[in-house]
Structures are given as C-alpha cells and as structure tokens.
Design an enzyme around this catalytic site. Structure first.
Site, PDB file in Angstrom:
ATOM      1  N   HIS A   1     -28.999   9.252  -8.449  1.00  0.00           N
ATOM      2  CA  HIS A   1     -28.544   9.269  -9.841  1.00  0.00           C
ATOM      3  C   HIS A   1     -28.217  10.686 -10.252  1.00  0.00           C
ATOM      4  O   HIS A   1     -29.000  11.592  -9.959  1.00  0.00           O
ATOM      5  CB  HIS A   1     -29.627   8.711 -10.767  1.00  0.00           C
ATOM      6  CG  HIS A   1     -29.240   8.803 -12.208  1.00  0.00           C
ATOM      7  ND1 HIS A   1     -28.342   7.934 -12.782  1.00  0.00           N
ATOM      8  CD2 HIS A   1     -29.594   9.689 -13.191  1.00  0.00           C
ATOM      9  CE1 HIS A   1     -28.161   8.265 -14.056  1.00  0.00           C
ATOM     10  NE2 HIS A   1     -28.913   9.333 -14.327  1.00  0.00           N
TER      11      HIS A   1
ATOM     12  N   ASP B   1      -0.889  -0.383  16.033  1.00  0.00           N
ATOM     13  CA  ASP B   1       0.214  -1.032  15.309  1.00  0.00           C
ATOM     14  C   ASP B   1       1.145  -1.828  16.216  1.00  0.00           C
ATOM     15  O   ASP B   1       1.879  -2.680  15.736  1.00  0.00           O
ATOM     16  CB  ASP B   1       1.064   0.036  14.593  1.00  0.00           C
ATOM     17  CG  ASP B   1       0.461   0.497  13.276  1.00  0.00           C
ATOM     18  OD1 ASP B   1      -0.712   0.177  13.014  1.00  0.00           O
ATOM     19  OD2 ASP B   1       1.170   1.183  12.512  1.00  0.00           O
TER      20      ASP B   1
ATOM     21  N   VAL C   1       0.833  -1.201   0.000  1.00  0.00           N
ATOM     22  CA  VAL C   1       0.000   0.000   0.000  1.00  0.00           C
ATOM     23  C   VAL C   1       0.877   1.265   0.000  1.00  0.00           C
ATOM     24  O   VAL C   1       0.724   2.146  -0.853  1.00  0.00           O
ATOM     25  CB  VAL C   1      -0.903   0.014   1.258  1.00  0.00           C
ATOM     26  CG1 VAL C   1      -1.756   1.265   1.284  1.00  0.00           C
ATOM     27  CG2 VAL C   1      -1.764  -1.232   1.308  1.00  0.00           C
TER      28      VAL C   1
ATOM     29  N   GLU D   1       9.384  -5.925  -6.251  1.00  0.00           N
ATOM     30  CA  GLU D   1       8.576  -6.611  -5.238  1.00  0.00           C
ATOM     31  C   GLU D   1       9.031  -8.074  -5.138  1.00  0.00           C
ATOM     32  O   GLU D   1       9.184  -8.749  -6.146  1.00  0.00           O
ATOM     33  CB  GLU D   1       7.084  -6.523  -5.637  1.00  0.00           C
ATOM     34  CG  GLU D   1       6.149  -7.448  -4.906  1.00  0.00           C
ATOM     35  CD  GLU D   1       6.096  -7.226  -3.400  1.00  0.00           C
ATOM     36  OE1 GLU D   1       5.915  -6.081  -2.971  1.00  0.00           O
ATOM     37  OE2 GLU D   1       6.260  -8.227  -2.657  1.00  0.00           O
TER      38      GLU D   1
HETATM   39  C1  LIG Z   1       3.068   6.422   4.452  1.00  0.00           C
HETATM   40  C2  LIG Z   1       1.980   5.795   5.252  1.00  0.00           C
HETATM   41  C3  LIG Z   1       0.674   5.932   4.840  1.00  0.00           C
HETATM   42  C4  LIG Z   1      -0.348   5.361   5.585  1.00  0.00           C
HETATM   43  N1  LIG Z   1      -1.611   5.533   5.135  1.00  0.00           N
HETATM   44  C5  LIG Z   1      -2.625   4.971   5.826  1.00  0.00           C
HETATM   45  C6  LIG Z   1      -3.961   5.162   5.407  1.00  0.00           C
HETATM   46  O1  LIG Z   1      -4.221   5.813   4.396  1.00  0.00           O
HETATM   47  N2  LIG Z   1      -4.946   4.618   6.155  1.00  0.00           N
HETATM   48  C7  LIG Z   1      -4.690   3.879   7.273  1.00  0.00           C
HETATM   49  O2  LIG Z   1      -5.624   3.392   7.919  1.00  0.00           O
HETATM   50  N3  LIG Z   1      -3.422   3.693   7.700  1.00  0.00           N
HETATM   51  C8  LIG Z   1      -2.393   4.220   7.015  1.00  0.00           C
HETATM   52  N4  LIG Z   1      -1.119   4.062   7.470  1.00  0.00           N
HETATM   53  C9  LIG Z   1      -0.906   3.283   8.698  1.00  0.00           C
HETATM   54  C10 LIG Z   1      -1.197   4.131   9.938  1.00  0.00           C
HETATM   55  O3  LIG Z   1      -0.396   5.279   9.908  1.00  0.00           O
HETATM   56  C11 LIG Z   1      -0.952   3.336  11.205  1.00  0.00           C
HETATM   57  O4  LIG Z   1      -1.669   2.128  11.165  1.00  0.00           O
HETATM   58  C12 LIG Z   1      -1.401   4.129  12.436  1.00  0.00           C
HETATM   59  O5  LIG Z   1      -0.679   5.338  12.524  1.00  0.00           O
HETATM   60  C13 LIG Z   1      -1.204   3.327  13.718  1.00  0.00           C
HETATM   61  O6  LIG Z   1      -1.633   4.085  14.795  1.00  0.00           O
HETATM   62  P1  LIG Z   1      -1.058   3.883  16.274  1.00  0.00           P
HETATM   63  O7  LIG Z   1      -1.793   4.836  17.124  1.00  0.00           O
HETATM   64  O8  LIG Z   1      -1.074   2.450  16.609  1.00  0.00           O
HETATM   65  O9  LIG Z   1       0.491   4.269  16.170  1.00  0.00           O
HETATM   66  P2  LIG Z   1       1.270   5.538  15.631  1.00  0.00           P
HETATM   67  O10 LIG Z   1       0.461   6.336  14.696  1.00  0.00           O
HETATM   68  O11 LIG Z   1       2.578   5.025  15.143  1.00  0.00           O
HETATM   69  O12 LIG Z   1       1.484   6.440  16.906  1.00  0.00           O
HETATM   70  C14 LIG Z   1       2.303   6.062  17.950  1.00  0.00           C
HETATM   71  C15 LIG Z   1       2.712   7.306  18.713  1.00  0.00           C
HETATM   72  O13 LIG Z   1       3.334   6.913  19.926  1.00  0.00           O
HETATM   73  C16 LIG Z   1       4.482   7.711  20.151  1.00  0.00           C
HETATM   74  N5  LIG Z   1       5.363   6.953  21.034  1.00  0.00           N
HETATM   75  C17 LIG Z   1       5.975   5.778  20.792  1.00  0.00           C
HETATM   76  N6  LIG Z   1       6.635   5.357  21.896  1.00  0.00           N
HETATM   77  C18 LIG Z   1       6.417   6.291  22.848  1.00  0.00           C
HETATM   78  C19 LIG Z   1       6.811   6.425  24.192  1.00  0.00           C
HETATM   79  N7  LIG Z   1       7.539   5.487  24.807  1.00  0.00           N
HETATM   80  N8  LIG Z   1       6.421   7.530  24.865  1.00  0.00           N
HETATM   81  C20 LIG Z   1       5.671   8.486  24.274  1.00  0.00           C
HETATM   82  N9  LIG Z   1       5.265   8.407  22.999  1.00  0.00           N
HETATM   83  C21 LIG Z   1       5.629   7.320  22.295  1.00  0.00           C
HETATM   84  C22 LIG Z   1       5.024   7.943  18.753  1.00  0.00           C
HETATM   85  O14 LIG Z   1       5.893   9.065  18.746  1.00  0.00           O
HETATM   86  C23 LIG Z   1       3.734   8.172  17.987  1.00  0.00           C
HETATM   87  O15 LIG Z   1       3.356   9.518  18.067  1.00  0.00           O
HETATM   88  C24 LIG Z   1      -0.069   4.638   6.761  1.00  0.00           C
HETATM   89  C25 LIG Z   1       1.243   4.516   7.206  1.00  0.00           C
HETATM   90  C26 LIG Z   1       2.258   5.077   6.466  1.00  0.00           C
HETATM   91  C27 LIG Z   1       3.660   4.942   6.959  1.00  0.00           C
END
Ligand SMILES: Cc1cc2nc3c(=O)[nH]c(=O)nc-3n(C[C@H](O)[C@H](O)[C@H](O)COP(=O)(O)OP(=O)(O)OC[C@H]3O[C@@H](n4cnc5c(N)ncnc54)[C@H](O)[C@@H]3O)c2cc1C
Length: 483
Positions: A462, A330, A201, A221
C-alpha cells in the site's frame, strides 16, 4: 566447406533469437540466420518486434505520453510550462537509438552464448543425405545469401521467419501516404488528419501516438463491435476513454476504394447503415492484420507444408511435417505476440534436447499499450457465457484506489472471473494505469491454478495499483474493503 550445426534457426526475431540462445545453453552447436538490415546495411536482429513493432511503438508511445502529460496533466500538479513544443526528428531519433540498443544487445547475447550469427537470407536447398528420412544425421542444407553466399548444414532447423503486414487489396503500401506499421513509426511530421484502417491492437497504439502529438485521428473498423476479442465490459470502458480523448472510431464500415493524390489519401467506404462516405486524410495507416512470412525460405525445396494462408503447418509441439524441422512464432498458428514466439522458441529448443518444453496457451497475456492500457489473461465473460460455464465476476474501479488517485489516473477497473463452484480464476481483465504490469500477477495465479480467494488473502503493498487486483478478487465474494 559448409559449416555444420546441431541447430540452425532461420529468423532472428523474438522467437528465433530466443530459440537460438536456449539451444546454445542446452549445449547445441547453434547458428541463427537473420536478414534484417539497419539503415547502414548492417545486421539488425530482433525482427519485427525490435525493428518495427513492440519496441519502437512503445518508445513513441512513451514520448507522446510525456507530451500529452506536459500539455494536459502537469498543470494539475502545479507545474507550469510555456511554449511546449515537440521535435519529431528528435523523438524519432530517440526511438531509433532504443531500437539499436536492442539490436546490439541481441548480437552481444549471441556472442555470450556462442551462437554463430549469419547476416543474410536463409533458404532451404535440400535435405542432406539420409537425414530427413531417418530424423538423424546431417539434416538439411541451407543457403545463406548475405554479403557473401554461404551454405550451412543443420541437423535441426527452427523456422522463425515471422510475419508481414497485410495490405488492403488495391492499396499497396508506399510508406509515404499509405503506411504499414513500418511507415507509421517514422512519419516525419505530425499529420493534420490521419486515417487508420483497423481498430486492432496495432491500429489503436499507432493512432494514440499521433493523436497525442496533435493529429486528428479517424479509425475505420470493419467489425461491428469495438475490440471484439476483449471482455465486453472492459472494451466499453476503453471506448469511453478513447472517445473522451477525441479518437474517433467508426465501426461496421466497408471500404470500397482507397486513392492517393497530391494532397493525401481519399477513402471511399460505406458506414454501418450502408451509406456511402468519403474520408480525406493526409496519411493512412492500414493495420488489418499480418500474414505469415515464408518469402525467400524456399519451403518447396524440402516439401515443408504450408496451410492455405501461407503459415507453416505445425502440431501442438511446433513440429512440422518434416523430421527435425520445427516452426515457431508468427509464421505458425496462434496469437501473433512476441512473448508467445519466445515461449515457443524455448519449448522447441528443450524438446530437441529431449526435455518437455511447455507453452500454456490459456495463460498467454494480451496487452494493448494505449492509455488507458488494456490487459487480460484467460477467458472473457462472453466466452464463459457462450461455453455455458457457471462463473462469478468481481470488479474494482481504479477510482477507489489510493495510488491511482495520487497518480492522477483513475480510469478503468480490474475484473476477475472465477468458477462459480471451485473459485478457480478463469480470467482477469484490466483497463487502466499500468495494466501491462499488473496482469503478471494474474498470469502467475492462473499458472498455479489459484482461486480468487488466494489472491484476496495475499498481502499487497500500500499504496499500489496492485491493491485494485486484490480488491477485484475480494469483489468475487462481494467483500471489497475500499468500495
Ligand atoms: C507495430 C507493432 C507493435 C507490436 N507490439 C507488440 C507488443 O507490444 N507485444 C507483443 O507481444 N507483440 C507485439 N507485436 C507483434 C510482434 O512483433 C510479433 O508477434 C513478433 O515479432 C513475432 O516474432 P517472430 O520471431 O515470430 O517474427 P519476427 O519478429 O517477424 O522476426 C522474423 C525475423 O526473421 C527474418 N527473416 C524472415 N525470413 C527470413 C529468411 N528467409 N532468412 C533470414 N531471415 C529471415 C526477418 O527479417 C525477421 O528479422 C507488434 C507488432 C507490430 C507490427
């Protein structure tokens, strides 16, 4: 004196910030700790999604799509343009402004919902007296290392620390020549030739941005099939469209070496026939997946269990091995999608409140924001075949949809898969214009266990692209009206 909270969320990405807001709505005294910094060192909550993921990639996809339309499609509408140009600095500036709006929006939402925000890295110190064993009481001590060092005490902890890009062995990201998603979103000038490892993706979206802006893009790929997780018919249709656009995708390759030099990057690889090849590019984007992030979290201090890939181990309810410690998004199993992280955040906050938080993994939509867009929910035809499930399939091409013709975007189709006996919708797959928006109807239908006939009997506006959805549902019983 440490501050005490009912709920402390570590990580302010889409999983974490949404979990914090929902917890606060439910009446918990809630804090969210996030370490992401903007260019000035200030807080930039929103995680990967807001800062280097979903939001900035869509901003660049939009800019590059406008550029491509201006260069190729406007003439069909009788619109003439002389001296079309692109100011990459301005385009990146707009993207940064969009990101900042989202960062600021989250800070505003924290204030509105009375979530205490801590800017810094949160790490476990220890289980506070008596709490971990009883599942009640004070909970856990967490250190926040930011501009100043603070300690907070949490009764419940939600770990939402996200993921990091996976590097190719022997080719670390320098964000100048070998780029992760971070560097790929801020290339200062259009590269002449751009290499991409990984046709997933993220790879396809990034490749599309820079191809539309004029780069020659070559994607390597490892897997032998294109978009293996996507319904085969849909993936084939998308591949045809990408080929036509000039996005070169080579499948079944094995990378042997990546070398950087003054002129760019050289990739040595074997093609699908096993023949040695080299690819010379100005820049190389590596998007071969992401790894769960627990850097700095200090999980050992409290005995938080991780699996062999470094992800926090959770059960179906996002409970970890520790009482009152939850993990979402994630950093745990399941698809790495922002909306999956959000749903888990809401569900966990509700479970802490004694409610029945719920995430239905069968109805999580997937979207690839290329053009044509690809979106799907539920099972693919190959999955149904492998499971031996009797099904009916119906497709409807956008070529036969009035709105798509008016838009000038008739690539692709909508495809329905329904149970052969009950007619229950088992999967909906779309490749074509606005697939990302159209898929919502299918998600709602599947949540309500609708049959294909239910959709076929519903009045759709439509002319609209959504009529293709209705027609694909009609196609299940071979009774399309416009094809
Ligand atoms: C280029 C790209 C495009 C994407 N496009 C899409 C899309 O279109 N649609 C979609 O659904 N998903 C998309 N994703 C995936 C999506 O970004 C992730 O699935 C999502 O951000 C996960 O959310 P999260 O809250 O689990 O983690 P994250 O968004 O990674 O957030 C984690 C946060 O925790 C903070 N953190 C980590 N450890 C600590 C700590 N010890 N103390 C304090 N803070 C900390 C980090 O700094 C970060 O701010 C994309 C990803 C990428 C890389």
């Amino acid at each position: 004196m440490s501050k005490s909270f009912d709920v402390v969320v570590i990580g302010g990405g889409p999983g974490g910030y949404i979990a914090a807001i929902r917890a606060a709505q439910l009446g918990f005294n809630t804090a969210c700790i996030d370490e992401w910094k903007n260019e000035k060192g200030g807080p930039a909550p929103g995680g990967t999604c807001t800062n280097v993921g979903c939001i900035p990639s869509k901003a660049l996809l939009q800019s590059s799509e406008h550029f491509e339309h201006a260069g190729h499609a406007f003439a069909d509408h009788g619109i003439g343009l002389k001296d079309l140009s692109i100011d990459i600095g301005k385009m990146l500036g707009r993207k940064n402004a969009v990101v900042k709006q989202n960062n600021d929006g989250i800070l505003y939402l924290f204030k509105k919902n009375k979530v205490s925000f801590f800017h810094g890295r949160g790490s476990f110190v220890k289980a506070a007296e008596g709490a971990a064993s009883t599942g009640s009481g004070q909970g856990y001590e967490i250190k926040v290392a930011g501009a100043a060092e603070e300690t907070v005490i949490a009764k419940h902890v939600i770990v939402a620390t996200g993921s990091n890009p996976r590097a190719l062995p022997g080719a670390p990201f320098d964000e100048e020549l070998i780029l992760s998603n971070d560097g790929a979103l801020r290339i200062p000038a259009v590269p002449k030739k751009l290499g991409l490892i990984g046709a997933g993706v993220i790879g396809l979206e990034m490749g599309s941005v820079w191809r539309r802006l004029g780069a020659e893009v070559v994607v390597l790929e490892a897997l032998p099939t294109f978009l293996g997780a996507v319904d085969e018919q849909i993936a084939k249709e998308a591949q045809k469209a990408f080929n036509k656009q000039g996005l070169k995708v080579e499948l079944g390759v094995k990378i042997s070496e990546v070398k950087t030099g003054k002129k760019g990057v050289t990739v040595a690889y074997a093609n699908a026939k096993g023949e040695a090849q080299t690819l010379e590019v100005d820049k190389l984007i590596v998007s071969i997946g992401r790894v769960a992030n627990t850097i700095g979290l200090n999980p050992e201090a409290v005995g938080l269990k991780l699996d062999e890939r470094g992800a926090v181990v959770v059960d179906d309810d996002c409970k970890t091995n520790l009482p009152n410690v939850w993990a979402i998004g994630d950093v745990v199993r399941g698809p790495m999608l922002a909306h999956k992280a959000e749903e888990e955040g809401v569900a966990v906050a509700e479970r802490i409140a004694g409610q029945h938080g719920h995430v239905n993994f069968n109805t999580i939509p997937w979207v690839i924001y290329t053009s044509p867009e690809i979106a799907w929910v539920g099972q693919t035809e190959q999955q149904l075949k492998a499971a031996g499930r009797a099904y009916k399939a119906g497709t409807f091409p956008f070529l036969a949809n009035g709105r798509a013709r008016a838009l000038g975007d008739t690539t692709g189709m909508v495809k329905f898969l329904a149970d052969a006996k009950t007619d229950e919708i088992l999967g909906v797959h779309i490749v074509g214009p606005m697939a990302s928006e159209l898929i919502s109807e299918a998600v709602v239908a599947m949540e309500f266990k609708a049959s294909a006939e239910d959709i076929a009997r519903i009045c759709h506006a439509h002319p609209s692209l959504s009529e293709a959805t209705k027609e694909a549902a009609l196609a299940i019983d071979k009774r399309t009206l416009n094809f």
